[in-house]
Design a protein around this motif. Structure first.
Motif, mmCIF file in Angstrom:
data_model
loop_
_atom_site.group_PDB
_atom_site.id
_atom_site.type_symbol
_atom_site.label_atom_id
_atom_site.label_comp_id
_atom_site.label_asym_id
_atom_site.label_seq_id
_atom_site.Cartn_x
_atom_site.Cartn_y
_atom_site.Cartn_z
ATOM 1 N N CYS A 164 44.529 -58.483 72.574
ATOM 2 C CA CYS A 164 43.963 -59.428 73.543
ATOM 3 C C CYS A 164 42.454 -59.586 73.394
ATOM 4 O O CYS A 164 41.938 -60.691 73.551
ATOM 5 N N ALA A 165 41.733 -58.531 73.082
ATOM 6 C CA ALA A 165 40.274 -58.606 72.947
ATOM 7 C C ALA A 165 39.866 -59.343 71.677
ATOM 8 O O ALA A 165 38.923 -60.135 71.685
ATOM 9 N N LYS A 166 40.559 -59.100 70.587
ATOM 10 C CA LYS A 166 40.215 -59.720 69.307
ATOM 11 C C LYS A 166 40.873 -61.086 69.127
ATOM 12 O O LYS A 166 40.561 -61.809 68.181
ATOM 13 N N GLN A 167 41.827 -61.418 70.014
ATOM 14 C CA GLN A 167 42.562 -62.685 69.936
ATOM 15 C C GLN A 167 43.178 -62.869 68.556
ATOM 16 O O GLN A 167 43.062 -63.927 67.931
ATOM 17 N N ALA A 168 43.842 -61.797 68.084
ATOM 18 C CA ALA A 168 44.449 -61.834 66.751
ATOM 19 C C ALA A 168 45.624 -60.867 66.700
ATOM 20 O O ALA A 168 45.681 -59.893 67.454
ATOM 21 N N PHE A 169 46.546 -61.158 65.794
ATOM 22 C CA PHE A 169 47.670 -60.254 65.576
ATOM 23 C C PHE A 169 47.215 -59.060 64.745
ATOM 24 O O PHE A 169 46.366 -59.199 63.856
ATOM 25 N N ARG A 170 47.795 -57.913 65.037
ATOM 26 C CA ARG A 170 47.531 -56.680 64.303
ATOM 27 C C ARG A 170 48.859 -55.978 64.050
ATOM 28 O O ARG A 170 49.829 -56.181 64.776
ATOM 29 N N THR A 171 48.878 -55.140 63.035
ATOM 30 C CA THR A 171 50.036 -54.290 62.766
ATOM 31 C C THR A 171 49.574 -52.850 62.894
ATOM 32 O O THR A 171 48.629 -52.436 62.226
ATOM 33 N N PHE A 172 50.216 -52.110 63.790
ATOM 34 C CA PHE A 172 49.873 -50.707 64.023
ATOM 35 C C PHE A 172 50.955 -49.815 63.452
ATOM 36 O O PHE A 172 52.151 -50.076 63.631
ATOM 37 N N SER A 173 50.561 -48.742 62.799
ATOM 38 C CA SER A 173 51.510 -47.713 62.364
ATOM 39 C C SER A 173 51.939 -46.931 63.599
ATOM 40 O O SER A 173 51.089 -46.501 64.396
ATOM 41 N N LEU A 174 53.238 -46.761 63.770
ATOM 42 C CA LEU A 174 53.737 -46.080 64.963
ATOM 43 C C LEU A 174 53.217 -44.656 65.075
ATOM 44 O O LEU A 174 52.938 -44.186 66.181
ATOM 45 N N ASP A 175 53.039 -43.971 63.941
ATOM 46 C CA ASP A 175 52.582 -42.587 64.003
ATOM 47 C C ASP A 175 51.109 -42.464 64.377
ATOM 48 O O ASP A 175 50.617 -41.373 64.637
ATOM 49 N N ARG A 176 50.394 -43.577 64.462
ATOM 50 C CA ARG A 176 48.986 -43.555 64.859
ATOM 51 C C ARG A 176 48.785 -43.989 66.313
ATOM 52 O O ARG A 176 47.672 -43.953 66.828
ATOM 53 N N ILE A 177 49.856 -44.409 66.978
ATOM 54 C CA ILE A 177 49.778 -44.751 68.401
ATOM 55 C C ILE A 177 49.932 -43.452 69.178
ATOM 56 O O ILE A 177 50.977 -42.810 69.147
ATOM 57 N N LEU A 178 48.867 -43.058 69.868
ATOM 58 C CA LEU A 178 48.845 -41.776 70.562
ATOM 59 C C LEU A 178 49.369 -41.878 71.989
ATOM 60 O O LEU A 178 49.904 -40.904 72.523
ATOM 61 N N ALA A 179 49.199 -43.039 72.624
ATOM 62 C CA ALA A 179 49.665 -43.235 73.999
ATOM 63 C C ALA A 179 49.889 -44.716 74.247
ATOM 64 O O ALA A 179 49.231 -45.560 73.646
#
Length: 66
Positions: free
Chosen positions: A42-57
């Protein structure tokens, strides 16, 4: 709770990038597949791809007061 349960919803995530830097972001979860999540930042107004193992919370995003 895993991020898969939030598909289609706006959430706050704490994410650690490949350099070990942490950030807190508000995103809308679009899809989750295999080892990654496709989100709209929402802040960058762009799509991103996150690695699940790097999502901490992950938690529901606070509602904005108008």
């Amino acid at each position: 709770m895993s991020i898969e349960t939030y598909i289609g919803r706006r959430v706050e995530v704490i994410y650690q990038n490949g350099k070990g830097e942490m950030s807190q972001r508000v995103v809308t979860v679009h899809s989750v597949s295999g080892v990654s999540a496709r989100v709209f930042d929402c802040a960058k107004q762009a799509f991103r791809t996150f690695s699940l193992d790097r999502i901490l919370a992950v938690m529901p995003a606070a509602r904005r007061v108008s």
